[in-house]
Structures are given as structure tokens and as C-alpha cells.
Scaffold this motif. Structure first.
Motif, mmCIF file in Angstrom:
data_model
loop_
_atom_site.group_PDB
_atom_site.id
_atom_site.type_symbol
_atom_site.label_atom_id
_atom_site.label_comp_id
_atom_site.label_asym_id
_atom_site.label_seq_id
_atom_site.Cartn_x
_atom_site.Cartn_y
_atom_site.Cartn_z
ATOM 1 N N ALA A 72 128.109 -52.890 -83.685
ATOM 2 C CA ALA A 72 126.785 -52.986 -83.064
ATOM 3 C C ALA A 72 126.120 -54.319 -83.432
ATOM 4 O O ALA A 72 125.512 -54.973 -82.580
ATOM 5 C CB ALA A 72 125.914 -51.813 -83.495
ATOM 6 N N TYR A 73 126.256 -54.709 -84.692
ATOM 7 C CA TYR A 73 125.618 -55.941 -85.152
ATOM 8 C C TYR A 73 126.173 -57.170 -84.436
ATOM 9 O O TYR A 73 125.409 -58.053 -84.029
ATOM 10 C CB TYR A 73 125.797 -56.088 -86.671
ATOM 11 N N ILE A 74 127.484 -57.211 -84.270
ATOM 12 C CA ILE A 74 128.064 -58.413 -83.653
ATOM 13 C C ILE A 74 127.881 -58.449 -82.135
ATOM 14 O O ILE A 74 128.086 -59.491 -81.525
ATOM 15 C CB ILE A 74 129.559 -58.593 -84.014
ATOM 16 N N SER A 75 127.481 -57.310 -81.547
ATOM 17 C CA SER A 75 127.335 -57.313 -80.090
ATOM 18 C C SER A 75 125.946 -56.879 -79.606
ATOM 19 O O SER A 75 125.768 -56.618 -78.426
ATOM 20 C CB SER A 75 128.410 -56.429 -79.463
ATOM 21 N N ILE A 76 124.959 -56.816 -80.497
ATOM 22 C CA ILE A 76 123.616 -56.390 -80.102
ATOM 23 C C ILE A 76 123.030 -57.298 -79.027
ATOM 24 O O ILE A 76 122.295 -56.843 -78.158
ATOM 25 C CB ILE A 76 122.663 -56.302 -81.336
ATOM 26 N N HIS A 77 123.401 -58.554 -79.031
ATOM 27 C CA HIS A 77 122.860 -59.494 -78.038
ATOM 28 C C HIS A 77 123.334 -59.167 -76.614
ATOM 29 O O HIS A 77 122.751 -59.631 -75.647
ATOM 30 C CB HIS A 77 123.240 -60.925 -78.410
ATOM 31 N N LYS A 78 124.383 -58.357 -76.490
ATOM 32 C CA LYS A 78 124.907 -57.992 -75.169
ATOM 33 C C LYS A 78 124.140 -56.816 -74.542
ATOM 34 O O LYS A 78 124.309 -56.549 -73.357
ATOM 35 C CB LYS A 78 126.383 -57.611 -75.261
ATOM 36 N N LEU A 79 123.341 -56.114 -75.349
ATOM 37 C CA LEU A 79 122.588 -54.972 -74.835
ATOM 38 C C LEU A 79 121.505 -55.473 -73.885
ATOM 39 O O LEU A 79 120.630 -56.236 -74.278
ATOM 40 C CB LEU A 79 121.973 -54.182 -76.003
ATOM 41 N N GLN A 80 121.590 -55.039 -72.636
ATOM 42 C CA GLN A 80 120.682 -55.531 -71.602
ATOM 43 C C GLN A 80 119.314 -54.838 -71.626
ATOM 44 O O GLN A 80 118.291 -55.477 -71.433
ATOM 45 C CB GLN A 80 121.318 -55.303 -70.227
ATOM 46 N N GLN A 81 119.323 -53.512 -71.844
ATOM 47 C CA GLN A 81 118.084 -52.748 -71.764
ATOM 48 C C GLN A 81 117.800 -52.091 -73.110
ATOM 49 O O GLN A 81 118.529 -51.184 -73.531
ATOM 50 C CB GLN A 81 118.187 -51.701 -70.659
ATOM 51 N N PRO A 82 116.742 -52.521 -73.774
ATOM 52 C CA PRO A 82 116.452 -52.011 -75.122
ATOM 53 C C PRO A 82 116.287 -50.495 -75.197
ATOM 54 O O PRO A 82 116.620 -49.885 -76.216
ATOM 55 C CB PRO A 82 115.128 -52.695 -75.475
ATOM 56 N N GLN A 83 115.816 -49.870 -74.129
ATOM 57 C CA GLN A 83 115.579 -48.430 -74.186
ATOM 58 C C GLN A 83 116.869 -47.622 -74.319
ATOM 59 O O GLN A 83 116.832 -46.443 -74.641
ATOM 60 C CB GLN A 83 114.758 -47.955 -72.976
ATOM 61 N N TYR A 84 118.007 -48.243 -74.086
ATOM 62 C CA TYR A 84 119.292 -47.554 -74.207
ATOM 63 C C TYR A 84 119.975 -47.823 -75.545
ATOM 64 O O TYR A 84 121.168 -47.599 -75.683
ATOM 65 C CB TYR A 84 120.216 -47.932 -73.050
#
Length: 172
Positions: free
Chosen positions: A54-66
């Protein structure tokens, strides 16, 4: 600071916000991992791997609510990878940790044994729904399947559980 703000800051790269979010989800991730591997050390290893991914790919999360759904999906995938890599058969323990022990221990053991006869997908969905209290929409999002399929799997799984538990003392 509310959760949405934390999620937005975490996506933007704020480590403190990410840590705060993980702290709030830590127990849930552990329970999820434990429901798959039934071993404390293995569950902790899965949680650690989940947090790292999760830490190395958090920047890929498009919508914070998910964020929660996204993190749960990573945890499920890490647990499945762990099981696949270890090539072990996961047996339900006769004496599970006290995490689900709000009922008498005999009832919990009957339920754990009844869950064992379900196929992997049904067991996973029923654990998510009834042990983790995840809404059907979130389970569908985690497993990339339609909500109607999740409902069908739950309905059929509960039917199998009812049949399997009728012979036990649970129903008298």
C-alpha cells in the motif's frame, strides 16, 4: 482532521497521514489475514506485506474515498499469494484465537468446522460479510465481482452452512 483529508494527504505523499490511516485499519487487516491463514505469525506477515504494498503504491489510488476498499483488496491478494506460495492447506484450528469468541467456544468451533466445507470463494465472502461486517458493495469492489454475484454466493453459502450445521448440536 477527518478521514477524507487523511486519505487525500496520504495519496499526496504525507507519511503521517498514511500511518494514521493504517493505524485505524490495522486490527481489521489482521483479522482479515488471520481468517485466511489461521496462524498469528503468518497473519502478521501478511499485514506487513499489505502495508508495504500500500505504501509503495498509494500514489496510484485515484479516489480517496475508496482507500479502505483498496487496502482490503491488497490484503486479500496478499493472503491469497501467501497461501499459494506456501502451498499449504489451511485447516481451521480447533481453538481459534478469541477474536470471534463472543459466542460460547463450542458454537464457534461448530461454525469454524462448518465453514471449512465451503469452497474457498464462499468462505472468503461469508467471512468478509459476517465476521468483518463489510457491506456487500465493498465486498464486490474488493473481489471485482458484481454485487448480485456476491449476494448469490452468500445465499448459497449460508444454505450449505445451514445444512452442515443441522447435524450438530448448534441447532439442538
Amino acid at each position: 482532521m477527518n478521514t477524507t483529508e487523511l486519505e487525500e494527504k496520504a495519496i499526496a505523499g504525507d507519511e503521517d497521514s498514511f500511518t494514521a490511516l493504517i493505524d485505524g485499519m490495522q486490527e481489521r487487516l489482521y483479522r482479515m489475514a488471520y481468517s485466511y491463514v489461521r496462524n498469528k505469525d503468518d497473519a502478521l506477515e501478511i499485514v506487513q506485506e499489505t502495508v508495504y504494498k500500500a505504501y509503495i503504491s498509494i500514489h496510484k489510488l485515484q479516489q480517496p474515498q475508496y482507500f479502505k476498499t483498496w487496502l482490503t483488496k491488497i490484503a486479500v491478494n496478499c493472503a491469497l499469494d501467501f497461501i499459494r506460495k506456501s502451498k499449504r492447506i489451511v485447516y481451521m484450528e480447533k481453538n481459534p484465537e478469541g477474536s470471534y469468541a463472543s459466542e460460547p467456544i463450542e458454537d464457534v468451533i461448530d461454525l469454524q468446522e462448518a465453514l471449512r466445507v465451503l469452497d474457498k470463494r464462499s468462505r472468503m465472502i461469508i467471512v468478509m460479510r459476517y465476521f468483518e461486517d463489510l457491506p456487500i458493495k465493498e465486498i464486490a469492489g474488493v473481489l471485482d465481482m458484481p454485487e448480485s454475484t456476491v449476494k448469490t454466493v452468500i445465499y448459497r453459502g449460508l444454505g450449505k452452512l445451514k445444512i452442515n450445521m443441522k447435524g450438530s448440536e448448534y441447532f439442538g
